[in-house]
Design an enzyme around this catalytic site. Structure first.
Site, PDB file in Angstrom:
ATOM      1  N   GLU A  49      -9.695 -10.155   3.661  1.00 52.58           N
ATOM      2  CA  GLU A  49      -8.556  -9.405   4.204  1.00 52.58           C
ATOM      3  C   GLU A  49      -7.575  -9.261   3.061  1.00 52.58           C
ATOM      4  OE1 GLU A  49      -4.890  -8.656   5.169  1.00 52.58           O
ATOM      5  OE2 GLU A  49      -5.025 -10.731   5.847  1.00 52.58           O
TER       6      GLU A  49
ATOM      7  N   CYS B 299       1.089  -9.350   5.024  1.00 54.21           N
ATOM      8  CA  CYS B 299       0.236  -8.187   4.778  1.00 54.21           C
ATOM      9  C   CYS B 299       0.373  -7.170   5.907  1.00 54.21           C
ATOM     10  CB  CYS B 299      -1.222  -8.617   4.598  1.00 54.21           C
ATOM     11  SG  CYS B 299      -1.803  -9.758   5.848  1.00 54.21           S
TER      12      CYS B 299
END
Length: 545
Positions: A294, A328
């Site tokens: 990720e 994020c």
């Protein structure tokens, strides 16, 4: 060995404590912060059954108070990486042979330790080492990490229970889940203690052995995580915690015959380089490595003309500036209709004027420091460039100061170009860029949102028009792996919103779901025939009479 089909405790999301004035948890956390600041600890690496001290010490200082020394840690080199791999492989056979319920018990105990005696300590370590306020530490280092451990045990059982639905007469078909053949490399980020703990733990839970390298700014809390795992009964060598420069670790690990997979959270560029290296070395490995990652995001909030301006501005303030925009999933670009912009702008300026900035020890501070001086300097550079650009309006913020800590004001920019640099590039800090569009251009703005960046992690649509919601949900189906309706694009909860994105944002293997755990096993199908044939001849070979 005794056998049984065991049911595990039904997982529930860990309640979030509020740390209000005079609360028990507030007093405990204050005490843990004071205790941590009162001494300088020495942090070893954990390799096999050894606490490793190399003598090459690096410092840990709070980002919001960089004159204060919290700890030193021992940095390793290539020999350290090799020792960690050797320790992992030495532990492998006994660990993978251990009954699954014994593995489950270790991580369930770790969850209870985090929920109880270690809660204040892991939160304090996250606050001091990563400059998170009390609430952001609580939802990360305590609640999310606990949820990962408990829900992953439940997902593990689901995976083991998946069996072939058909067993013809005289045949028993079954599937077993084997750990990967080799070791797993967990490469974890600075911004979430829960991610730092989950990446090695999820692979280990499925019977794998792990070499874990955290980002240096997260080592202070990583040390506490390892102590929790040890107290929970994790055997030596199952997870080996090392502090080594990334390229040094990569040069050893990605050339090793027994490298079986990487569990990664970090930057897109680093992940792409890792993937390329693995591809170039594919002939060296015993098996095709699992690559789970990720990475970044350039996450959006899209407001429709029907949206409530108060909902929009609140989503922007929380989504863009909680933990200084260093998530994020943080909202870093927004698209606001012209009819709503005056009210949204007023709200933003009002709310941001009320936000306090400062050290985490003062619970009145909503915004704290960015993680490092390098991050501070990068953000200052982009902010200065925007201030000097006549096409950019500075709506709020724009200040920064690094005399005491790496403090950057929550900054809102309004641009005339939807493809302006801060609309496209991930800055990973408290900078939100807004593009105002004409109300009748909603369909066009959908296409712009979809095409603006390489990322596809999170995004949200804010609207009171169900047709507009449906249209945006479909048009932006590939623009975000986690999509929110009438909410900010942050705050995914384990068991509720499995997290991950595609495109430049990663492999979308959804941390917090069974899908992620499935990547850390290699299934074997077993067919057992009870009355096997004893003649090769099939009936069709018989001559017709």
């Amino acid at each position: 060995m005794l056998k049984g089909f065991f049911s595990v405790p039904q997982p529930q999301n860990e309640p979030v404590l509020n740390y209000g004035p005079r609360s028990v948890e507030r007093e405990a956390l204050k005490a843990a912060l004071e205790e941590a600041r009162s001494k300088v600890i020495e942090i070893p690496m954990y390799i096999g059954n050894k606490l490793v001290h190399t003598g090459k010490k690096l410092e840990v200082r709070p980002p919001h108070d960089h004159k204060h020394l919290l700890a030193t840690f021992h940095e390793g080199d290539a020999s350290t990486v090799n020792a960690a791999i050797d320790a992992a492989l030495a532990a492998k056979s006994e660990w993978e042979a251990l009954a699954w319920e014994q593995r489950a018990s270790i991580f369930l105990k770790a969850a209870d330790l985090l929920a109880g005696p270690y809660r204040a300590r892991i939160n304090a370590a996250t606050m001091l080492g990563q400059s998170k306020n009390a609430y952001q530490a609580e939802i990360d280092a305590a609640c999310e990490f606990i949820d990962f451990l408990r829900f992953n045990v439940s997902y593990m059982v689901e995976i083991y229970a998946q069996q072939p639905p058909i067993n013809p007469k005289g045949i028993w078909n079954r599937v077993e889940q084997r750990p990967l053949e080799g070791f797993v490399f967990a490469l974890t980020p600075f911004n979430f203690t829960a991610i730092a703990g989950n990446l090695p733990a999820s692979a280990a839970m499925m019977g794998n052995v792990v070499v874990w390298k955290p980002a240096y700014p997260q080592i202070y809390a990583a040390n506490v995580i390892m102590q929790v795992f040890k107290e929970a009964g994790l055997p030596d060598g199952v997870i080996n915690l090392i502090y080594v420069d990334g390229p040094v670790a990569g040069d050893v690990i990605f050339n090793h015959h027994d490298f079986a997979g990487i569990h990664f959270t970090g930057s897109t560029k680093v992940f792409q380089n890792i993937w390329q290296t693995i591809g170039n070395n594919i002939h060296k490995y015993r098996t095709y490595p699992r690559i789970v990652g990720e990475t970044g995001g350039k996450d959006f909030v899209l407001a429709h003309p029907s949206a409530d301006a108060d909902v929009v501005s609140t989503a922007l303030v929380r989504g863009a500036f909680e933990y200084q925009g260093q998530k994020c999933s943080a909202a870093s670009r927004a698209y606001i209709p012209a009819s709503l912009w005056p009210r949204v702008k007023t709200n933003l300026q009002r709310d941001l004027a009320s936000i306090k900035i400062g050290p985490v020890e003062d619970f009145g501070n909503f915004v704290n420091a960015v993680i490092t001086e390098a991050s501070f300097d990068k953000l200052a550079k982009y902010i200065d460039a925007a201030k000097a650009d006549e096409t950019v309006e500075l709506v709020a913020g724009g200040g920064y100061d690094k005399s005491q800590g790496w403090f950057v004001e929550p900054t809102v920019l309004k641009v005339n170009d939807p493809y302006y640099v801060t609309m496209c590039e991930e800055l990973f800090g408290p900078v939100l860029t807004i593009y105002v569009y004409e109300d009748d251009k909603f369909d066009e703005i959908l296409e712009i949102v979809d095409k603006t960046s390489i990322y596809a992690l999170t995004g949200s649509i804010i609207s009171q028009d169900r047709y507009a919601i449906a249209k945006a949900t479909y048009a932006l189906r590939n623009a975000a792996g986690n999509f929110y309706i009438n909410d900010k694009p942050t705050g995914a909860v384990v068991g509720q919103q499995p997290f991950g994105g595609a495109r430049g944002s990663g492999t979308n293997d959804k941390a917090g779901s069974a899908l992620n755990l499935q990547r850390w096993v290699s299934p074997r199908t077993i067919k057992e025939t009870f009355d096997p044939p004893k003649d090769y001849r099939y009936p069709f070979l018989n001559k017709e009479v």
